[in-house]
Scaffold this active site. Structure first.
Site, mmCIF file in Angstrom:
data_model
loop_
_atom_site.group_PDB
_atom_site.id
_atom_site.type_symbol
_atom_site.label_atom_id
_atom_site.label_comp_id
_atom_site.label_asym_id
_atom_site.label_seq_id
_atom_site.Cartn_x
_atom_site.Cartn_y
_atom_site.Cartn_z
ATOM 1 C CG PHE A 206 65.774 24.523 76.023
ATOM 2 C CD1 PHE A 206 65.514 25.681 76.753
ATOM 3 C CD2 PHE A 206 67.060 24.318 75.552
ATOM 4 C CE1 PHE A 206 66.505 26.610 77.011
ATOM 5 C CE2 PHE A 206 68.069 25.250 75.792
ATOM 6 C CZ PHE A 206 67.786 26.400 76.531
ATOM 7 C CG LEU A 207 59.645 27.941 76.862
ATOM 8 C CD1 LEU A 207 58.568 28.472 75.923
ATOM 9 C CD2 LEU A 207 59.029 27.706 78.229
ATOM 10 N N GLY A 380 73.013 26.012 79.544
ATOM 11 C CA GLY A 380 73.758 24.784 79.853
ATOM 12 C C GLY A 380 72.855 23.577 79.632
ATOM 13 C CG HIS A 405 76.417 27.713 70.848
ATOM 14 N ND1 HIS A 405 77.432 26.825 71.049
ATOM 15 C CD2 HIS A 405 75.405 27.000 70.292
ATOM 16 C CE1 HIS A 405 77.061 25.628 70.614
ATOM 17 N NE2 HIS A 405 75.836 25.699 70.160
#
Lengths: 482, 142
Positions: A206-207, A380, A405
């Protein structure tokens, strides 16, 4: 405390001991409080922690971080260190997405500076940054350039105009892992890497645009350049098809030769070679190429992000002030030095869904952060945003300098797809103040927020155990998925 | 009999495949993997570019053979952008098979991608003789 197959002993509030039984060469330790332990029930990850403990040359413990879940071979969230003379390296212990990792970009902006342009900004980011399965990047590599990418990683990207020298200083290993040898990478892997530089990928990649919501550690936050209300960007991506192919090629090769090495494997996915062997060295040289490709990829993604911010918000680079806070990998095997029973020893640390978390004063922490320790980036689920932690000395004593992580899945993709039937995940997220754009609705379903553990709980275990402590929490406001 | 079903795996996709014979089992496994990855528009007509590919694969045993076979089929898509539609196993022993695939280049108008499969894993990979025939379990990294 009984799982479906073994007895775990509680060591303290945040750690469980998996006693050494059968062919295990060392015991296992799982970082979990009671809440996280309950989520492990029925999951195969404890068995995988035990399986890793069977591997030759493993030192001290087979470890699992609090985001642990059922993987293939190693558990996701697994950490294991191996002696360089008697130990092994396992491609499955690194994972298919070599140097999958996170990159945090800070800006000078607050949410008020973006205002109503957030929707347009997100749309243009989504249009400009290729994501989704089979997407190709804006950077087309010639064979010669691709070799350079594999050797020089993010350094190549900066030389090619995608970023600055300051970015390299804020990247783990300076954005280039040493020992990379493109000769050890197959033609198939090279082929797959040609067109994917500067692509986000699919699945959990994702970004996100995130806002600093809470500061826990004022000193470390100041050193990292984070302040409340600041707009940041988190990028999660890896080495794309090139990395997957390198892992696959070496795994097949190591399975083929596993009878000859005489290593007894409880799971074929753990196929490995001795570190002190040609095959082991060749894998590490190819893996470093994959790691470097990933760093170049995230560097290009950052550059594209910066361009979109400047264009949409009509800001000069100085006004935007986008800079790299840090870039960490969380799928890797690295040769690092640790104090083992009073002696400094070089070990090969496998981090499969685990982040390096070096403390203050460590030579491998960038000079600008050395007074407080290495930034540890923990995303998250889509609704909750991310945590920034800082590595602590205890990580060097207990976890080979490693922390969790992410939040870690609790639901399979099939389950997540089932429970999200008839729901609009994008609308639910919008109600929580997160604007989402995804190449595939299926991905949104699979990545449903409740498919993950609560990142607050996971991070709390690391914080209370003193492995990596909380610096800041970032709230997601926009998210682009593949 | 349904040729495959999915089973839950926290991080990845697990698939159970059934076939009356080993040849059928391997062919169904390839078709099932493609079914999870790619959706066809529904038209059964093969395009003008349809072509046949024949190749052989080797393995240490049946499980290894399955992993090596599926990774070849996966590479045809991930590496070459070629989508297999039908699969026939011409020869099959414990350690070697010859496969014949009919397919075509990936075409956005005709195919859409449902799930990206990164790799075929060895984790929990099994092939067993069961009452009506053969059963394989494969976990894919997605």
């Amino acid at each position: 405390m009984i799982t479906n197959w073994c007895k775990l002993e509680r060591l303290d509030d945040n750690r469980l001991l998996l006693p050494q039984t059968g062919g295990m060469r060392v015991p296992g330790i799982i970082y979990a409080n009671e809440k996280i332990y309950q989520l492990l029930q029925g999951d195969e990850s404890t068995r995988q922690v035990a399986n890793v403990a069977h591997l030759p040359g493993i030192v001290s413990y087979s470890l699992a971080m609090p985001d642990v879940h059922w993987g293939y071979g190693f558990p996701i969230g697994g950490v294991a260190a191996f002696d360089l003379d008697s130990g092994i390296v396992s491609p499955g212990g690194v994972g298919y997405d070599i140097n999958c990792g996170c990159r945090l970009l800070a800006t000078n902006l607050t949410l008020a500076d973006i205002g109503e342009r957030l929707s347009n900004l997100t749309t243009v980011l989504y249009q400009q940054i290729p994501s989704g399965v089979g997407s190709t990047g804006a950077v087309k590599l010639s064979g010669k350039d691709q070799k350079k990418v594999l050797e020089e990683g993010a350094r190549w990207a900066v030389k090619a105009g995608f970023g600055t020298m300051a970015d390299l200083e804020a990247t783990e290993d300076g954005g280039a892992m040493s020992g990379a040898d493109p000769e050890q990478v197959s033609a198939r892997a090279m082929e797959r890497g040609k067109q994917q530089l500067g692509t986000l990928g699919s699945g959990n990649h994702f970004l996100e645009i995130e806002v600093v919501e809470e500061i826990f550690d004022e000193t470390a936050a100041r050193v990292f350049g984070l302040r409340k209300g600041q707009v940041n960007v988190m990028i999660h991506s890896g080495s794309r098809g090139l990395g997957y192919q390198i892992c696959d090629d070496y795994l097949a090769l190591m399975v083929k030769h596993s009878q000859k090495t005489g290593i007894d494997l409880p799971d074929r996915q753990l196929a490995c070679s001795y570190l002190d062997s040609a095959r082991g060295r060749n894998y590490l040289a190819a893996m470093a190429c994959g790691a470097n490709y990933a760093w170049a990829n995230r560097q290009v993604l950052m550059h594209q992000t910066q361009e979109v911010f400047e264009k949409v918000l009509h800001l000069s680079p100085r006004e935007l002030g986008m800079r790299l806070v840090y870039d960490v990998c969380h799928n890797i095997a690295k040769i690092e030095t640790f104090n083992i029973q009073g002696k400094m020893k070089k070990l090969c640390v496998h981090r499969k869904g685990a982040t390096r978390a070096f403390p203050a004063g460590h030579a491998d922490v960038p000079a600008q952060y050395r007074s407080v320790g290495q930034p540890v980036l923990i995303p998250g689920d889509m609704s909750s945003g991310s945590y920034i932690l800082v590595g602590q000395q205890k990580a060097m004593q207990e976890t080979f300098g490693s922390a969790c992580h992410g939040a870690g899945r609790v639901m399979s993709r099939t389950q997540a797809t089932k429970v999200s039937q008839g729901r609009s995940i994008a609308r639910e997220l919008a109600d929580q103040g997160v604007l989402v754009m995804a190449a595939s609705k299926g991905t949104l379903r699979e990545e449903l927020p409740e498919a993950y553990k609560n990142v607050d709980d996971v991070v709390q275990v690391m914080h209370e155990a003193g492995i990596a402590t909380k610096v800041a929490k970032l709230k997601s406001i926009a998210c682009i998925k593949g | 009999m349904q040729s495959y079903k999915l089973f839950d795996h926290t991080a990845d996709i697990g698939m159970e495949i059934f076939g009356r014979t080993p040849k059928e089992l391997f062919a169904y496994a390839a078709e099932a993997m493609l079914d999870v990855m790619i959706q066809d528009s529904g038209s059964n007509e093969t395009s003008a570019e349809s072509e046949m590919k024949t190749f052989s694969v080797e393995g240490r045993d049946r499980e290894d053979l399955m992993a090596n076979f599926l990774r070849e089929v996966l590479y045809l898509f991930n590496g070459k952008g070629w989508v297999a539609g039908q699969c026939k196993i011409m020869e099959c022993s414990t350690k070697r098979l010859v496969a014949q695939l009919i397919g075509e280049p990936f075409n956005k108008k005709k195919h859409s991608i449902k799930t990206e499969i990164k790799a075929v894993t060895y984790s929990g990979l099994s092939i067993e003789k069961v009452k009506p025939g053969w059963r394989a379990r494969v976990i894919f990294d997605v």
